[in-house]
Design a protein around this motif. Structure first.
Motif, mmCIF file in Angstrom:
data_model
loop_
_atom_site.group_PDB
_atom_site.id
_atom_site.type_symbol
_atom_site.label_atom_id
_atom_site.label_comp_id
_atom_site.label_asym_id
_atom_site.label_seq_id
_atom_site.Cartn_x
_atom_site.Cartn_y
_atom_site.Cartn_z
ATOM 1 N N SER A 177 10.690 -3.396 9.273
ATOM 2 C CA SER A 177 9.396 -2.785 9.007
ATOM 3 C C SER A 177 8.361 -3.868 8.739
ATOM 4 O O SER A 177 8.683 -5.039 8.637
ATOM 5 C CB SER A 177 9.470 -1.837 7.809
ATOM 6 N N ALA A 178 7.136 -3.417 8.639
ATOM 7 C CA ALA A 178 6.025 -4.298 8.291
ATOM 8 C C ALA A 178 5.659 -3.989 6.840
ATOM 9 O O ALA A 178 5.153 -2.913 6.538
ATOM 10 C CB ALA A 178 4.848 -4.046 9.226
ATOM 11 N N ARG B 197 3.580 -4.041 3.604
ATOM 12 C CA ARG B 197 2.169 -4.233 3.243
ATOM 13 C C ARG B 197 2.007 -5.391 2.270
ATOM 14 O O ARG B 197 2.759 -5.526 1.308
ATOM 15 C CB ARG B 197 1.597 -2.984 2.582
ATOM 16 N N VAL C 59 0.284 -7.537 6.528
ATOM 17 C CA VAL C 59 1.681 -7.133 6.487
ATOM 18 C C VAL C 59 2.559 -8.369 6.637
ATOM 19 O O VAL C 59 2.167 -9.361 7.253
ATOM 20 C CB VAL C 59 2.053 -6.100 7.584
ATOM 21 N N ARG C 60 3.735 -8.294 6.062
ATOM 22 C CA ARG C 60 4.744 -9.346 6.212
ATOM 23 C C ARG C 60 5.852 -8.770 7.074
ATOM 24 O O ARG C 60 6.389 -7.698 6.787
ATOM 25 C CB ARG C 60 5.310 -9.770 4.867
ATOM 26 N N VAL C 61 6.182 -9.499 8.122
ATOM 27 C CA VAL C 61 7.261 -9.087 9.014
ATOM 28 C C VAL C 61 8.415 -10.067 8.823
ATOM 29 O O VAL C 61 8.229 -11.280 8.925
ATOM 30 C CB VAL C 61 6.793 -9.074 10.487
ATOM 31 N N VAL D 202 1.354 -10.030 18.962
ATOM 32 C CA VAL D 202 1.133 -8.763 18.249
ATOM 33 C C VAL D 202 0.301 -7.833 19.118
ATOM 34 O O VAL D 202 -0.668 -8.269 19.772
ATOM 35 C CB VAL D 202 0.395 -8.996 16.901
ATOM 36 N N THR E 261 10.104 -15.165 8.025
ATOM 37 C CA THR E 261 8.980 -14.240 7.877
ATOM 38 C C THR E 261 7.708 -14.823 8.473
ATOM 39 O O THR E 261 7.544 -16.034 8.594
ATOM 40 C CB THR E 261 8.702 -13.909 6.396
ATOM 41 N N GLN F 261 3.349 -13.698 8.223
ATOM 42 C CA GLN F 261 2.382 -12.776 7.623
ATOM 43 C C GLN F 261 1.242 -12.562 8.607
ATOM 44 O O GLN F 261 0.665 -13.512 9.123
ATOM 45 C CB GLN F 261 1.846 -13.312 6.303
ATOM 46 N N VAL G 112 5.622 -6.403 17.561
ATOM 47 C CA VAL G 112 5.673 -7.812 17.213
ATOM 48 C C VAL G 112 6.622 -8.489 18.191
ATOM 49 O O VAL G 112 7.797 -8.100 18.292
ATOM 50 C CB VAL G 112 6.144 -8.008 15.759
ATOM 51 N N LEU H 190 7.080 -1.694 15.118
ATOM 52 C CA LEU H 190 7.214 -1.530 13.674
ATOM 53 C C LEU H 190 6.111 -0.656 13.112
ATOM 54 O O LEU H 190 4.958 -0.730 13.549
ATOM 55 C CB LEU H 190 7.137 -2.892 12.977
ATOM 56 N N PRO I 20 4.203 0.495 9.328
ATOM 57 C CA PRO I 20 4.045 -0.031 7.969
ATOM 58 C C PRO I 20 5.081 0.609 7.045
ATOM 59 O O PRO I 20 5.432 1.780 7.211
ATOM 60 C CB PRO I 20 2.634 0.382 7.563
#
Length: 180
Positions: A57-58, A60, A66-68, A86, A120, A122, A150, A159, A161
């Motif tokens: 997930s992404a 928040r 968002v952090r992936v 993206v 990760t 961001q 992504v 993904l 949120p």
């Protein structure tokens, strides 16, 4: 007797020479042993493939980011370097999906991912201002999408949120940090 002495005397230097050559040969052999050991040392891991990586997930981060996190779910360690691609998705049809320009933040470095290891990135979007019918400071129309795609290691993952909301942004770009 003289002949015996000579042969005994001749044998001593010959034995000394043989011992020296044998010792030199053994030392030379030990000199190459570390080279052989290092040749058998682990080679650097190969670059990750899309089949090895998953993202759930992404998450928040603030109101416009968002952090992936991607996880190596493959059977071997791999390396990841660079930035994601993206795009906005889920806009009614695949033809409506919109790729975003990625503005790279920071310097890419190689990340070693053991099996189960994570990396990760961001993503930060230009925020939509105002309330429900938000607006863009640029005067453009805000974009809203339920999911993003992504791209990592040659494949894309769609993904949503983690809070169940939508992605809202102004413009057609996103800032992204390198994977770390």
């Amino acid at each position: 007797m003289k002949g015996t002495r000579r042969s005994g005397a001749a044998k001593a230097p010959l034995a000394l020479l043989a011992t020296s050559l044998l010792t030199a040969g053994l030392l030379a052999g030990t000199g190459t042993a570390p080279a052989a050991a290092s040749a058998g040392a682990r080679a650097p891991a190969a670059a990750c493939t899309g089949a090895q990586l998953t993202a759930d997930s992404a998450q928040r981060v603030g109101s416009n980011g968002v952090r992936v996190t991607v996880t190596n779910t493959g059977s071997k360690p791999c390396t990841l370097k660079g930035f994601p691609t993206v795009g906005l998705a889920g806009l009614g049809s695949p033809g409506s999906n919109k790729g975003l320009s990625v503005v790279r933040q920071g310097q890419a470095r190689t990340v070693q991912l053991p099996v189960g290891g994570t990396a990760t990135t961001q993503l930060t979007f230009t925020p939509v201002l105002g309330e429900a019918d938000g607006y863009c400071a640029s005067g453009g129309k805000p974009m809203v999408a339920p999911t993003i795609v992504v791209g990592v290691a040659g494949s894309g993952t769609q993904l949503a949120p983690d809070d169940g909301g939508d992605f809202a942004l102004c413009g057609s770009s996103v800032r992204a940090t390198a994977f770390r």
